[in-house]
Design an enzyme around this catalytic site. Structure first.
Site, PDB file in Angstrom:
ATOM      1  CB  CYS A  16     -72.333   9.266 -28.595  1.00  0.00           C
ATOM      2  SG  CYS A  16     -72.102   9.022 -26.834  1.00  0.00           S
ATOM      3  CG  ASP A  65     -75.573   8.883 -32.680  1.00  0.00           C
ATOM      4  OD1 ASP A  65     -75.261   8.861 -31.486  1.00  0.00           O
ATOM      5  OD2 ASP A  65     -75.422   7.925 -33.458  1.00  0.00           O
ATOM      6  CB  CYS A 102     -74.212   8.823 -39.689  1.00  0.00           C
ATOM      7  SG  CYS A 102     -75.188   7.488 -38.997  1.00  0.00           S
ATOM      8  CB  CYS A 153     -78.901   4.744 -36.559  1.00  0.00           C
ATOM      9  SG  CYS A 153     -77.213   5.227 -36.936  1.00  0.00           S
TER      10      CYS A 153
END
Lengths: 130, 407
Positions: A37, A39, A63, A106
């Protein structure tokens, strides 16, 4: 994509990068996300005898916003009790870092990482007590 | 001497206009501003002559025997649409089947999807791990209903060069038209429409050191004579295939860029190839777990697409923000899906997220490559030190065996 100053700051000078000994009974470790995915976050806490989080560490594959979210999460959990840490919401992280909608996941991951670390610590304590 | 930043290493996205191209173009905005269709006066005739010269330059750059076959457009996307939809609509009585490849540019893929909605049938061929089309699969996909095969020359992400001559031969033997999107190829690898048996060829100025906003579709006029249904209707420009006043200054620039591209190809491609080798050697000397995406030998000189395992692509771009490159990472796309091209090669999503595309071009220098090697090494090392995946791998954990809590 334009990053907020706060994201850039955490990316360039991440707080609390590193690892705590994961076998230590006073350390809770949470690993969330998946490589496919894009992350993966690892967040660790060390809890003192008074039930307050003394230390926190993270490592993140993801990221810039994912790195910033986990860096911020380690800052926020430090000095908090387990109950207080459990009240941190992803929306707080979104607001603090000024994350765009596409980066909200995130912050969700960072909240999940905190919860996973708390759960791991509690499970270890229960095992030692038992 | 310190290297000047930012450094541009994204020459697949677009290229800087060559100053010689700009110089050739400028008089056609002010002094020679005529409409190339106004043949009744000197302003128009000067413009028309300039356009004719550009056509000849464009034809020569692709090995075409006559400049009558160049249809000027706004760019490769329009040329792709004109070729695919134009041929499909013109030849639908002959058949309703089209073949293309799943790693083509979106303009080609989406033009085919639009035709599917009209009732055409499309075969999207897979590619091997090297990114190349399997000729046996292509031959097997052809039926007596197949009217067009579309295969790009050079892939825009991984730079692989398809076996055009063999594909063209196959199409010719089977009586099927062959369209090639050569946007990334002109000036990078030799293109010869005759030797490669190409029937339709799309290309564009801004990928070859010319301006944005102008492109061409070369349309074969004999053996066979290819006919197309136009996308635009109007004044009947470009033999009725593309109505609309010609962008004379841009076309002059396009012609000048094509002439330079053809003339400088041998020297430029070996120079760019040496820079790419320097970059690849430097990265591999400094870092481990660096994976090449796509075939090494069948690749345009300026392309290097690599995955830096355990470091997410967007975070790497953020760290090397004084170097312009792109990533196949999902985080850099609006869809949050990693590159469909890398996926088609069978590259794991995990590695696709860590891919970086370096596009080396005419204006890059050794100093820029050395600076890039140093910066990438520094940032990858820093990000690996904070990557939980890197930590696990160092501890000997096989990441494939981990039970991930995915989203």
């Amino acid at each position: 994509m334009a990053y907020s100053d706060k994201v850039l700051d955490h990316y360039n000078a991440p707080r609390n990068v590193g690892a705590l000994p994961k076998d230590d009974p006073n350390v809770g470790t949470g690993v969330v996300g998946a490589p496919e995915c894009g992350d993966v976050m690892k967040l660790q806490i060390r809890v003192g005898a008074d039930g307050v989080i003394e230390e926190a560490r993270f490592k993140t594959f993801g990221c810039g916003s994912a790195i910033a979210s986990s860096s911020l999460a380690t800052e926020w959990v430090k000095g908090k009790t387990l109950e207080q840490a459990a009240t941190i919401r992803n929306t707080d992280i979104v607001q603090e870092l000024n994350l765009p909608p596409i980066k909200i996941h995130c912050s969700v991951l960072a909240e999940d990482a905190i919860r996973a670390a708390l759960a791991d610590y509690k499970a270890k304590q229960a095992a030692t007590a038992g | 001497m310190a290297v000047q930043t930012p450094i541009y290493l994204d020459n697949h996205a677009t290229t800087r206009c060559d100053p010689r191209v700009v110089e050739a173009m400028l008089p056609y905005f002010t002094t020679h501003f005529g409409n190339a269709a106004s043949r009744t006066h000197v302003f128009g005739r000067i413009a028309e002559e300039a356009v004719d010269k550009a056509r000849a330059q464009l034809a020569r750059a692709i090995g075409a025997t006559t400049d009558k076959e160049i249809v000027l457009t706004s760019g490769a996307t329009e040329s792709d649409n004109l070729a695919i939809k134009g041929a499909a609509h013109m030849y639908r009585e002959r058949g309703d089947h089209l073949i293309t490849v799943c790693t083509e540019h979106k303009a080609v893929l989406d033009a085919h999807h639009a035709l599917e909605r009209e009732g055409f049938r499309v075969t999207f061929l897979p590619v091997g791990a090297d990114g190349l089309v399997d000729l046996a699969l292509l031959a097997a996909a052809m039926t007596d209903q197949t009217i067009l095969v579309s295969v790009m020359a050079v892939n825009n992400e991984i730079g692989v060069v398809q076996p055009l001559q063999q594909i063209g031969k196959l199409c010719k033997d089977r009586g099927v038209l062959f369209f090639c999107d050569a946007a990334q190829a002109i000036g990078k690898v030799p293109i010869d429409v005759e030797a490669m048996h190409i029937d339709l060829l799309a290309f564009t100025a801004h990928k070859m050191y010319g301006p944005k906003g102008v492109g061409a579709l070369w349309v074969r006029r004999k053996s066979p004579r290819v006919r197309l249904e136009p996308l635009f209707h109007g004044g009947g420009h470009e033999r009725g295939l593309r109505s609309g006043t010609l962008a004379v200054a841009l076309i002059v620039a396009f012609g000048a860029a094509a002439e330079l591209a053809a003339r400088e190809l041998p020297e430029e491609s070996s120079r760019v190839l040496a820079l790419r080798q320097r970059l690849w050697d430097g990265l591999r000397n400094n870092l481990t777990h660096v994976h090449l995406n796509g075939d090494w030998s069948a690749r345009a000189p300026g392309n290097l697409n690599v995955s830096f395992a355990y470091v997410e692509g967007e975070s790497l771009l953020m760290g090397i923000n004084d170097i312009a490159v792109s990533s196949g990472s999902a985080c850099t796309s609006a869809s949050l899906e990693p590159s469909y091209v890398l996926k088609a090669l069978g590259v794991d999503d995990e590695l696709a997220h860590t891919s970086i595309r370096f596009g080396i071009g005419r204006f890059n220098t050794e100093q820029e490559i050395d600076y890039t090697i140093a910066r990438v090494t520094e940032v990858v090392t820093r990000l690996r030190d904070m990557s939980p995946l890197w930590e696990m791998v160092q501890e000997g954990v096989d990441l494939k065996t981990v039970n991930w809590v995915g989203h």
